[in-house]
Design a protein around this motif. Structure first.
Motif, short mmCIF file in Angstrom:
data_model
loop_
_atom_site.label_atom_id
_atom_site.label_comp_id
_atom_site.label_asym_id
_atom_site.label_seq_id
_atom_site.Cartn_x
_atom_site.Cartn_y
_atom_site.Cartn_z
N LEU A 87 37.25 48.18 7.79
CA LEU A 87 38.61 47.83 7.39
C LEU A 87 38.67 46.33 7.14
O LEU A 87 37.89 45.56 7.73
N PRO A 88 39.61 45.87 6.31
CA PRO A 88 39.79 44.42 6.16
C PRO A 88 40.10 43.76 7.50
O PRO A 88 40.72 44.35 8.38
N HIS A 89 39.65 42.55 7.64
CA HIS A 89 39.79 41.81 8.89
C HIS A 89 41.25 41.68 9.30
O HIS A 89 42.14 41.47 8.48
N GLU A 90 41.48 41.79 10.61
CA GLU A 90 42.82 41.59 11.15
C GLU A 90 42.71 40.97 12.54
O GLU A 90 41.94 41.45 13.38
N GLU A 91 43.47 39.93 12.76
CA GLU A 91 43.50 39.29 14.08
C GLU A 91 44.46 40.04 14.99
O GLU A 91 45.44 40.63 14.53
N PRO A 92 44.20 40.03 16.30
CA PRO A 92 45.18 40.61 17.23
C PRO A 92 46.53 39.91 17.09
O PRO A 92 46.59 38.72 16.77
N ILE A 93 47.60 40.64 17.32
CA ILE A 93 48.94 40.06 17.19
C ILE A 93 49.18 39.09 18.36
O ILE A 93 49.09 39.49 19.52
N PRO A 94 49.50 37.85 18.07
CA PRO A 94 49.81 36.92 19.16
C PRO A 94 51.19 37.23 19.74
O PRO A 94 52.06 37.79 19.06
#
Length: 656
Positions: A87-94
Motif C-alpha cells: 500500500l502507499p506509505h502512511e504515517e501513524p496518526i499523531p
C-alpha cells in the motif's frame, strides 16, 4: 501468475505448532490460468491450493485431505487466506487537534449485512469517530480491524464478506467465499496491508480418507478511484461469477409475477388467465411458500401462519392444489413463461414425516421448545434425501428456477453437534454439502436458475453468487406497503457490489413505487395475495402493462457500470439518484427520485463514464428530450428539474 507462485497464502497450527515447522513436500503444476500447489505432510495430511487468475483478479481455495489410515493431528487457527499486500506509505496518526483529510487515509469500505431495513448492504466509511482518533473506516498503521459473519449466515446483520481497501488512488477489492461463519482480520504497517480470512473457531483432526474444501478468496488489485474500482468488481462478478448468460441459461435476471403458494390452484389459474389474456410481459411465474404439507389448508398470504408448521413436508398439499401444482406449471409453460418454485430444504419442523422417519438426518436445537430442526447436509443420507426430493419435484413440475430460502440461525446447531477434537467440522461439511447440492442440481438440470433467498439476503457471498442469483435480496419488502424509499436505498447499496439482484414492488399500483423497485430482477406483488384483487379494471391493466414494458427497457442497464449520484439515505426531504452506463454502446439511464418532503425543484448531478467532447441526447421516459455536451456535464453537472414532490423520473441517454 507470479503473485500466486511466490506466496504461501494460508497458515495454521498443526499439533499446536506453525505448520511451516513441520516436514512436508511441495509440488506445483501450472495449466492456462490455473496454478495448483500440493503440500503433503508425512503423516498423511494433504492440502491442495487451487489458484486461478481472471484478468487482473486472483482467486484460490484450499482442499484438505487425509490420505492415511489414521486420524491426523489437530489443525487449529486455520487461516485459509493470509497475504501481505503493498500500500502507499502512511504515517501513524499523531495525537493532534488536526486530523488528516479523508482523501489522505487508508479507508476500508465494506457493506452492511441484512437487517431487513433501508440500509441493507449500505457502504459507508467516512464517519468521524473522535474516540477512534480518526474515521471509523480508517485503517491506520499499527491498527487492526476485525469482521465476521453473524449466526452462521454469511451476510446477516453487521457485515457482508466483501471489502475494498483504498489509499491514494489504488487498493484492493476482495471477497471471502464462505456461506457460513467467516472471519476477516485486516492490519497494516506503514507500507503494507495484511489480510487474513478463515472459518471461525476451527480446531479439528481429519479422519482417514476424509476430504473437504474450506473458504475461498477472491482478490482484485486496482489503480483508480473507488467508484471505478467497484465497476471493475461488478464486471468481474458478471463475467466470471454469475450463471446468467452462461451454459444456456437466461441472459438477464427475470421479471416475475409473484403468487403466494398457499393460494388455491383455481385462484392461481385465474391470475394466470389475466396475465395471458392481457399479454402482460412477465417472464416467470413465482410460486412462493405455503404450497406444501399433506394436510396444509389454503392461506390467503404469508401472514396466515398455518403453513409454517409443515415446513419439511415437501408433498404438495392436496387441500390447496388438488392436481399437485402440475396444472399450474403446465399452464405457465403453455403461455411461454417459466416456472419458479419456493423451497426451504435445510429446515424442517419437528413432527413432519421425514423427521420421524430419519431423525438421524437432523441436528436438534438446544431449546427443547424450539421445533426447528436443521437438515445436516454433511450427512450423506440426508444429502441424498435432499437431492432426490428436490430433483423429483423439479423434474415433475418442470421447475425453471429453484428458489431456496433458509430461515434458521445455524451456528448454535453446528457447534452443538461438534466434538472437542472436531470443532468446526459440522459447519464445514454442511457448507460443502450445500455447494455440492447446488452444483449437482445445476449439472442435472442444465437450464436451471437458482434463487438464493436465505431469509432475505442473509447468505450473499461470492460462492453463492457463482451458483445463484439473490432475486429477493432483503425481507424489507415483505409487507404489502413498505416505504418505497427503502428500495431506492437498496439499489444504491447493492449495486456497488452485485450486478444481479432482485426486489419486490409491493401491492400498490403506483408509478413512484414500482420505479423505485426497478432493479436487475423484479417480482411484482399485485397478483400475490388471494385477499387482493388483481388487475380488476382496464386502468390497472393498462398501467401495469406500460410499467412492465418500461422496466424491460431499463433492465439491461442495471448490470452495466454503476455510478451513485447521491448518498444512501432514507430521509424524505432529499432527492435520490443513480446512473447506469453501458460503455459498449455509449448509452445509459438515470433514475432520479424527488421524495415526498423534498423542498427542492432542481438538482445538479455530475455524470460519469461519458465520452469527452461528445454530445448526448437525454429522453424523459414520460415524454420530451434534450441534448447536452459531455464535457460540461462531467465538469459542471447536469441540471434536472422535477416540479412535483414524490416523483420518480427515468432519463435514457445515448451518444450523438
Amino acid at each position: 501468475m507470479e503473485f500466486l507462485k511466490n506466496q504461501i497464502r494460508f497458515h495454521f497450527l498443526y499439533n499446536g505448532i506453525p505448520f511451516t515447522e513441520h516436514n512436508y513436500t511441495v509440488t506445483q503444476t501450472e495449466t492456462a490460468n490455473t496454478l495448483t500447489t500440493v503440500y503433503t505432510f508425512c503423516d498423511g495430511l494433504r492440502i491442495t491450493n487451487i489458484a486461478k487468475k481472471h484478468g487482473d483478479a486472483y482467486e484460490w481455495v484450499n482442499m484438505l485431505e487425509n490420505i492415511s489410515d489414521k486420524p491426523t493431528p489437530i489443525l487449529s487457527e486455520l487461516w485459509d487466506t493470509c497475504v501481505t499486500l503493498s500500500l502507499p506509505h502512511e504515517e501513524p496518526i499523531p495525537r493532534s487537534a488536526y486530523k488528516p483529510g479523508f482523501s489522505d487515509i487508508t479507508t476500508v469500505y465494506t457493506p452492511r449485512g441484512s437487517y431487513w431495513d433501508d440500509y441493507d448492504f449500505a457502504t459507508r466509511a467516512d464517519n468521524f469517530n473522535m474516540f477512534d482518533v480518526g474515521y471509523s473506516g480508517h485503517l491506520s498503521p499499527g491498527k487492526e480491524k476485525r469482521y465476521s459473519a453473524a449466526c452462521g449466515l454469511s451476510s446477516s446483520f453487521d457485515c457482508a464478506p466483501f471489502f475494498n481497501v483504498h489509499k491514494n488512488g489504488m487498493g484492493y477489492i476482495f471477497a471471502v467465499g464462505w456461506s457460513g461463519q467467516w472471519n476477516c482480520h485486516l492490519s497494516r504497517t506503514e507500507d503494507e496491508l495484511t489480510v487474513k480470512a478463515k472459518i471461525e473457531d476451527t480446531h479439528f483432526r481429519l479422519m482417514p480418507g476424509e476430504s473437504f474444501r474450506t473458504s475461498s478468496f477472491v482478490l482484485l488489485p486496482y489503480i483508480c478511484s473507488v467508484t471505478d474500482s467497484q465497476n471493475q468488481w461488478r464486471r468481474l462478478v458478471k463475467e466470471h461469477y454469475s450463471l446468467l448468460g452462461q451454459n444456456g441459461r437466461d441472459t438477464e435476471a427475470p421479471l416475475c409475477a409473484g403468487i403466494w403458494g398457499g393460494m388455491r390452484s383455481c385462484a392461481v389459474l385465474d391470475r394466470l388467465d389475466t396475465i395471458c389474456k392481457n399479454n402482460l410481459p412477465y417472464e416467470y411465474v413465482w410460486i412462493d411458500a405455503g404450497w406444501y404439507g399433506d394436510t396444509t389448508p389454503p392461506t390467503p398470504d404469508e401472514f396466515d401462519c398455518e403453513w409454517r408448521f409443515h415446513t419439511g413436508d415437501w408433498r404438495v398439499s392436496p387441500c390447496i392444489h388438488p392436481n399437485g401444482l402440475k396444472d399450474v406449471a403446465d399452464t405457465v409453460h403453455a403461455s411461454g413463461r417459466k416456472f419458479l418454485l419456493w423451497f426451504e430444504p435445510e429446515r424442517a419442523i419437528s413432527g413432519t414425516p421425514i423427521t420421524m422417519e430419519h431423525p438421524e438426518y437432523f441436528i436438534f436445537p438446544e431449546d427443547e421448545n424450539d421445533n426447528n430442526l436443521l437438515l445436516n447436509l454433511g450427512n450423506p443420507g440426508a444429502w441424498n434425501y435432499c437431492f432426490e426430493t428436490l430433483s423429483h419435484l423439479i423434474e415433475k413440475l418442470g421447475v425453471d428456477c429453484y428458489r431456496q430460502d433458509f430461515n434458521t440461525y445455524t451456528l448454535p446447531y453446528w457447534r452443538k453437534n461438534d466434538t472437542e477434537d472436531r470443532k468446526g467440522i459440522t459447519e464445514i461439511l454442511h457448507i460443502n454439502g450445500l455447494y455440492r447440492l447446488w452444483d449437482a442440481l445445476l449439472d442435472r438440470f442444465p437450464n436451471l436458475l437458482i434463487d438464493n433467498c436465505a431469509g432475505g439476503g442473509r447468505r450473499i457471498d461470492i460462492e453463492t453468487l457463482r451458483r445463484s442469483v439473490p432475486l429477493w435480496r432483503t425481507d424489507y419488502q415483505c409487507s404489502a406497503n413498505f416505504p418505497a424509499e427503502g428500495l431506492q436505498c437498496h439499489n444504491l447499496s447493492f449495486s456497488s457490489w452485485i450486478p444481479y439482484s432482485g426486489t419486490g414492488s409491493g401491492r400498490i399500483y403506483d408509478t413512484y413505487r414500482i420505479r423505485s423497485a426497478y432493479s436487475p430482477a423484479m417480482m411484482t406483488g399485485y397478483s400475490f395475495s388471494e385477499g387482493d384483487a388483481f388487475c380488476q379494471n382496464e386502468e390497472q391493466i393498462s398501467w401495469l402493462k406500460d410499467r412492465l414494458t418500461e422496466y424491460l427497457e431499463v433492465r439491461p442497464y442495471f448490470s452495466e457500470d454503476y455510478y451513485p449520484l447521491t448518498e444512501c439515505s432514507n430521509r424524505n426531504d432529499i432527492w435520490c439518484a443513480m446512473q447506469f452506463h453501458r460503455p459498449s454502446l455509449g448509452d445509459g439511464v438515470l433514475l432520479v427520485f424527488s421524495r415526498e418532503n423534498s423542498p427542492y425543484r432542481t438538482a445538479v448531478f455530475k455524470l460519469a463514464g461519458l465520452e469527452e467532447n461528445a454530445g448526448y441526447v437525454f429522453t424523459d421516459a414520460d415524454g420530451g428530450s434534450f441534448s447536452a455536451d459531455a464535457s460540461a456535464i462531467m465538469q459542471n453537472g447536469l441540471s434536472l428539474t422535477i416540479e412535483q414532490q414524490r416523483t420518480a423520473k427515468i432519463y435514457f441517454y445515448h451518444k450523438i
